[in-house]
Motif scaffolding. Structure first.
Motif, PDB file in Angstrom:
ATOM      1  N   MET A 118       0.842  -1.206   0.000  1.00 14.26           N
ATOM      2  CA  MET A 118       0.000   0.000   0.000  1.00 14.26           C
ATOM      3  C   MET A 118       0.873   1.252   0.000  1.00 14.26           C
ATOM      4  SD  MET A 118      -3.023   1.152  -0.120  1.00 14.26           S
ATOM      5  CE  MET A 118      -4.153  -0.167   0.337  1.00 14.26           C
ATOM      6  N   LYS A 121       2.496   2.487  -3.241  1.00 19.79           N
ATOM      7  CA  LYS A 121       1.690   3.341  -4.128  1.00 19.79           C
ATOM      8  C   LYS A 121       1.885   4.811  -3.761  1.00 19.79           C
ATOM      9  CE  LYS A 121      -2.092  -0.004  -4.513  1.00 19.79           C
ATOM     10  NZ  LYS A 121      -3.534  -0.186  -4.249  1.00 19.79           N
ATOM     11  N   VAL A 122       1.958   5.086  -2.447  1.00 21.53           N
ATOM     12  CA  VAL A 122       2.128   6.475  -2.000  1.00 21.53           C
ATOM     13  C   VAL A 122       3.486   7.012  -2.458  1.00 21.53           C
ATOM     14  CG1 VAL A 122       2.308   7.988   0.023  1.00 21.53           C
ATOM     15  CG2 VAL A 122       0.590   6.162  -0.025  1.00 21.53           C
ATOM     16  N   GLU A 125       3.461   7.860  -6.026  1.00 19.03           N
ATOM     17  CA  GLU A 125       2.800   9.164  -6.210  1.00 19.03           C
ATOM     18  C   GLU A 125       3.762  10.303  -5.874  1.00 19.03           C
ATOM     19  OE1 GLU A 125       0.046  10.017  -7.553  1.00 19.03           O
ATOM     20  OE2 GLU A 125      -0.831   8.043  -7.800  1.00 19.03           O
ATOM     21  N   GLN A 128       6.140  10.905  -8.664  1.00 18.21           N
ATOM     22  CA  GLN A 128       5.501  11.590  -9.798  1.00 18.21           C
ATOM     23  C   GLN A 128       5.208  13.049  -9.486  1.00 18.21           C
ATOM     24  OE1 GLN A 128       2.733   9.126 -12.303  1.00 18.21           O
ATOM     25  NE2 GLN A 128       2.645   7.945 -10.428  1.00 18.21           N
TER      26      GLN A 128
ATOM     27  N   ARG B 283      -5.109   8.374   1.764  1.00 12.54           N
ATOM     28  CA  ARG B 283      -3.712   7.963   1.631  1.00 12.54           C
ATOM     29  C   ARG B 283      -3.421   6.614   2.311  1.00 12.54           C
ATOM     30  NH1 ARG B 283       2.055  11.111   2.737  1.00 12.54           N
ATOM     31  NH2 ARG B 283       3.016   9.337   3.726  1.00 12.54           N
ATOM     32  N   GLY B 287      -3.847   4.359  -0.534  1.00 14.35           N
ATOM     33  CA  GLY B 287      -2.594   4.721  -1.205  1.00 14.35           C
ATOM     34  C   GLY B 287      -2.797   5.573  -2.454  1.00 14.35           C
ATOM     35  N   LEU B 288      -3.840   6.424  -2.441  1.00 14.90           N
ATOM     36  CA  LEU B 288      -4.159   7.175  -3.659  1.00 14.90           C
ATOM     37  C   LEU B 288      -3.279   8.400  -3.870  1.00 14.90           C
ATOM     38  CD1 LEU B 288      -8.063   7.023  -3.463  1.00 14.90           C
ATOM     39  CD2 LEU B 288      -6.642   6.027  -5.266  1.00 14.90           C
ATOM     40  N   CYS B 289      -2.758   8.951  -2.774  1.00 15.69           N
ATOM     41  CA  CYS B 289      -2.060  10.237  -2.884  1.00 15.69           C
ATOM     42  C   CYS B 289      -0.859  10.286  -1.980  1.00 15.69           C
ATOM     43  CB  CYS B 289      -2.902  11.371  -2.312  1.00 15.69           C
ATOM     44  SG  CYS B 289      -4.353  11.751  -3.088  1.00 15.69           S
ATOM     45  N   TYR B 290       0.030  11.193  -2.294  1.00 19.53           N
ATOM     46  CA  TYR B 290       1.035  11.588  -1.311  1.00 19.53           C
ATOM     47  C   TYR B 290       0.486  12.778  -0.511  1.00 19.53           C
ATOM     48  CZ  TYR B 290       5.336  13.439   0.661  1.00 19.53           C
ATOM     49  OH  TYR B 290       6.295  13.906   1.522  1.00 19.53           O
ATOM     50  N   THR B 291      -0.139  13.725  -1.210  1.00 19.53           N
ATOM     51  CA  THR B 291      -0.666  14.909  -0.520  1.00 19.53           C
ATOM     52  C   THR B 291      -2.181  14.962  -0.607  1.00 19.53           C
ATOM     53  OG1 THR B 291       1.279  16.078  -1.318  1.00 19.53           O
ATOM     54  CG2 THR B 291      -0.442  17.424  -0.346  1.00 19.53           C
ATOM     55  N   THR B 311      -2.807  13.375  -7.466  1.00 15.45           N
ATOM     56  CA  THR B 311      -2.638  11.939  -7.685  1.00 15.45           C
ATOM     57  C   THR B 311      -2.388  11.647  -9.165  1.00 15.45           C
ATOM     58  OG1 THR B 311      -3.675   9.791  -7.335  1.00 15.45           O
ATOM     59  CG2 THR B 311      -5.118  11.562  -8.036  1.00 15.45           C
ATOM     60  N   SER B 312      -1.871  10.474  -9.448  1.00 12.04           N
ATOM     61  CA  SER B 312      -1.599  10.164 -10.847  1.00 12.04           C
ATOM     62  C   SER B 312      -2.913  10.093 -11.622  1.00 12.04           C
ATOM     63  CB  SER B 312      -0.834   8.842 -10.977  1.00 12.04           C
ATOM     64  OG  SER B 312      -1.467   7.859 -10.232  1.00 12.04           O
TER      65      SER B 312
END
Lengths: 412, 421
Positions: A118, A121-122, A125, A128, B283, B287-291, B311-312
């Motif tokens: 999990m 994935k962070v 991101e 990127q 997050r 796990g969709l984002c860093y911010t 997010t991507s």
């Protein structure tokens, strides 16, 4: 303010600047590990591991860790650099005990497979995100171009490929080899009960087994270089420059900081008056960064692409001029006033002192008080700065530029 | 221990000058530094519609010489005093902040009085000043998250409250020296100006100094702001990037509203600390984002909660849907455990704020602007102690998140959630 230190039997050191007048305290684990300690196969593992440390232990789930830090009202975070990984929290003095319990516990993370996938994935991101922002990854690229195969040239973030293919087992093995008690220490600052801190660290970390570990610190063999990278979607042109500079072991590091301030501080410096105040660039600055065995003078310039070639020329002319003619006593005095005020202002927060105390211990195993820093800044002379400049000329640099320009006019 | 009992009982002092300027001060002997925040009522909302960015240009030009000092002497003298300075243009004010060792406060203050009252505006530096502003505008174009938030505010607030402080290229290019001086003479005035001072200084001495350098500053009538509907631009901005940037805004209550603390606490549950809802759901679990974050941004008479996620592109739709769903779920209320964690964070934040004179000088000046008084930290601590989940939930029942504004920036547009009424 009083400095205290103690070493446990397994080699784990505890160092603290105790200040009974403070309202809060900062405490952290400082680990001597970062990108320079990685291999190609595990590029980015130090930074990924820093994230995984918050994902739980045999005693705590990831949710528990986040929840408990918040219950303490902690201001907490972590960061990874080329050579260090630091975990810290600032809390009110009444929470010293639960805070140390938590932060010491997470230093032995479970690295569970599900959490690992999990969090990957962070991290992807995050990679990127930085790739979309100025300087679009070129801050890492330029180290590679300048230092070649030297460990300091390694990327902190790693790449989508290297992080994408990393396994939890590889991370565990890296962890086992780097997070040993002799390779990390506990730092603290502010209203610390030092005896209680040592007792608790002994109880929580006393059974961590020591390991012998040698970090390679090869001399940096840099090679000036130039590269122009095309990025059609950018609006501004960005120029980064890297030159050698005094390393963290060097007594010249204060002279290097003052040199960077006089030449390239974001206000009142040579670069400021020539390039920023005039509106020729969006920004133009010089900073000094110190590592074991090598230092870096890092220049940054951003501006309209049509003006980039001329502006970079102006910056290099200023470098050549100062190498030829030197700085003035008035410039030095101004930079000293500025730096000393920053030291005083920065020292009022325990969490800032934590980074200072921890940083000095990390690099040199020394303690420096605020008064020590003020005195040293005052003692730097123009001769010192000119000597540093002669030894580490700014004109001997690597440059990377990225932006809408497809080609750099008259590429050297 | 309660929050109220832990903050030091520092009392803010107030002094009103006859010309309307207000000095608020919070002296303490516990530090070696002193900081000032000087707010003058010249915000970006006062820019003429055909001169967007004028206040920003003025803020640059004002440092190019004042009183007996030319441009270079001004900056150099501030640096010799060790002044850490900053300037920013907000909706209603331009703020100047300066912090240094306490013994240099008086000299620093005198320079700032010259800056706001006796600027030179050298004609031969106007082009340089414009270039600085244009460079800043161009810089934002390369910062996708900043660019997105500019678009979100523009869509969420009625005009001129949602403008970008940087203005626009046309407005800056068209500005002449006469525009700059007119803007200055109307906006840099004592009525509406607030000076906050915090740190190691003597109150009576600072009152005397401020009277000496500001008492003959002449009042100027304020021009009322004309409000227009918010922008109806396309919610999506096409941008060549790896990530998609998502903004969601919804109305809230401003700082001076009695319900502000409840509204602010609700946002704290959504996004404050790593156990907050957005961080956990967007997050940590997916796990969709860093911010991902949300914050309550207050102006004097209106406020919006602004949420951001980056997010991507291929996971952007899911990120928007999950973030939006969490914002909507907030309307169903918060739990006591969430509130207790939030209280702990607020409490330590209040106490740690005392450790920074810059933070305090800004906070007391801001308090005066919004409330017409300075709320002691002890009082804020007491309000936090008394806050219950029921209070927040009753606020949320009356004001459930809704009336959303969206903005997205990235390679492709997203399906925006439809509101269910």
């Amino acid at each position: 303010m009083k400095f205290r230190s103690q070493t446990l039997d397994n080699g784990l050191e505890v160092v603290a600047e105790c200040n009974d007048a403070a309202h809060s305290l900062g405490v952290g684990f400082f680990v001597r590990t970062g990108a320079r300690d990685e291999t190609d196969e595990v590029a980015g593992v130090s930074h990924f591991l820093e994230h995984m440390v918050f994902k739980g232990t045999p005693r705590r789930s990831a949710d528990d860790v986040n929840r408990e830090f918040d219950e303490l009202g902690a201001h907490y975070n972590a960061f990874t650099s080329e050579e260090n990984t630091v975990y810290y929290a600032a809390v009110l003095p009444e929470y010293q005990e639960p805070c140390v319990d938590l932060i010491a516990d997470i230093m032995r993370p479970s690295l569970r497979e599900g959490d690992f996938e999990m969090e990957k994935k962070v991290i992807l991101e995050e990679i990127q995100m930085y790739a979309d922002q100025p300087p679009f990854g070129m801050d890492e690229k330029i180290k590679e171009l300048h230092f070649g195969e030297h460990p300091l040239a390694r990327s902190v973030l790693g790449s989508l490929e290297s992080v994408g293919s990393l396994s939890a087992a590889q991370m565990q093995s890296y962890f086992d080899s780097r997070y040993s008690p002799g390779n990390m220490f506990v730092g603290a600052a502010g209203r610390i009960d030092f005896d209680a801190l040592v007792r608790q660290v002994e109880q929580l970390c006393g059974d961590w087994s020591p390991q012998s570990l040698v970090r390679e610190v090869p001399a940096a063999d840099s090679q000036p270089n130039f590269q122009c990278v095309h990025r059609a979607s950018a609006t501004q042109q960005y120029c980064l420059q890297l030159a050698d500079a005094p390393a963290s072991e060097s007594d010249d590091r204060y002279a290097a900081k003052l040199l960077a301030t006089v030449f390239g501080d974001d206000s009142g410096s040579r670069l400021y008056w020539e390039l920023v105040d005039s509106g020729l660039t969006e920004s133009a600055s010089l900073g000094h960064y110190e590592y074991l065995g090598a230092g870096m003078f890092f220049s940054w310039l951003s501006c309209d692409p049509d003006e980039a070639h001329a502006n970079l020329g102006r910056m290099v002319d200023l470098q050549a001029k100062v190498e030829r003619d030197g700085f003035t006593a008035e410039e030095l005095r101004q930079a000293q006033s500025k730096l000393k005020a920053r030291v005083v202002l920065g020292s009022e927060r325990p969490r800032n002192r934590l980074f200072n105390v921890g940083g000095n211990w990390m690099q040199r195993r020394e303690y420096r008080s605020v008064a020590d820093d003020l005195e040293t800044v005052d003692q730097v002379t123009l001769d010192d700065i000119h000597r540093v400049l002669a030894k580490f000329p700014l004109t001997r640099h690597t440059t990377i530029t990225i932006g809408p320009l497809e080609q750099w006019p008259d590429t050297p | 221990m309660s929050a109220a009992s832990q903050v030091q009982q520092r009392v803010a002092q107030i002094h009103r000058l006859a010309n309307g300027m207000v000095l608020v001060g919070e002296p303490t002997r516990a530090v070696q530094s002193a900081a000032l925040t000087l707010m003058v009522p010249c915000g970006y909302t006062t820019d003429p519609p055909d001169r967007l960015g004028l206040s920003s240009l003025l803020c640059d030009m004002i440092l190019r010489g004042a009183g007996a000092r030319d441009s270079r002497a001004l900056i150099n003298d501030l640096e010799i005093l060790g002044v850490e300075r900053g300037e920013s243009v907000g909706a209603s004010h331009t703020s100047f902040s300066a912090a240094t060792v306490a013994s240099n406060l008086d000299e620093g203050l005198a320079i700032y009085a010259d800056i706001v009252r006796a600027p030179h505006f050298p004609e031969d530096q106007l082009d340089a000043g414009k270039l600085v502003c244009l460079q800043e505008l161009r810089g934002v174009e390369d910062e996708p998250s900043q660019k997105l938030m500019v678009a979100l505010r523009d869509r969420a607030y009625p005009s001129p409250w949602g403008r970008s402080s940087h203005g626009g290229e046309q407005g800056i290019n068209d500005s002449r020296r006469a525009d700059v001086t007119t803007q200055w003479s109307q906006g840099y005035r004592p009525n509406g100006a607030i000076l906050g001072v915090a740190g190691n200084f003597d109150w009576q001495a600072i009152v005397d100094r401020v009277e000496a350098v500001f008492s003959d500053w002449k009042m100027v009538d304020a021009t009322p702001t004309v409000e227009l509907p918010s922008s109806t631009s396309d919610p999506h901005t096409s941008f060549d990037s790896n990530q998609c940037h998502i903004g969601i805004a919804f109305p809230s209550v401003p700082y001076r509203n009695p319900e502000y603390l409840r509204a602010w606490a609700a946002v704290g549950v959504l996004s404050g600390g790593m156990s907050s809802r957005l961080f956990t759901e967007v997050r940590e679990k997916r796990g969709l984002c860093y911010t991902v974050s949300a914050s309550l941004q207050t102006q004097r008479d209106r406020a919006q909660v602004l949420c951001y996620a980056g997010t991507s592109a291929e996971r952007a739709q899911e990120t928007l849907d999950v973030t939006h769903a969490e914002v909507v779920r907030l309307g169903a209320g918060v739990e006591t455990g969430e509130l207790n964690r939030l209280k702990a964070r607020i409490k330590s934040g209040l106490i740690m704020q005392q450790e920074s004179t810059s933070a305090r000088s800004a906070a007391i000046a801001r308090d005066w602007y919004h409330l017409g008084r300075v709320r002691p930290l002890e009082e804020v601590g007491g309000l936090v102690d008394d806050l219950t989940a029921e209070d927040i939930n009753s606020y949320l029942a009356d004001h459930p998140p809704g009336d959303f504004t969206f903005a997205t920036l990235g390679p492709q547009p997203l399906d925006l959630p439809r509101e269910i009424s």
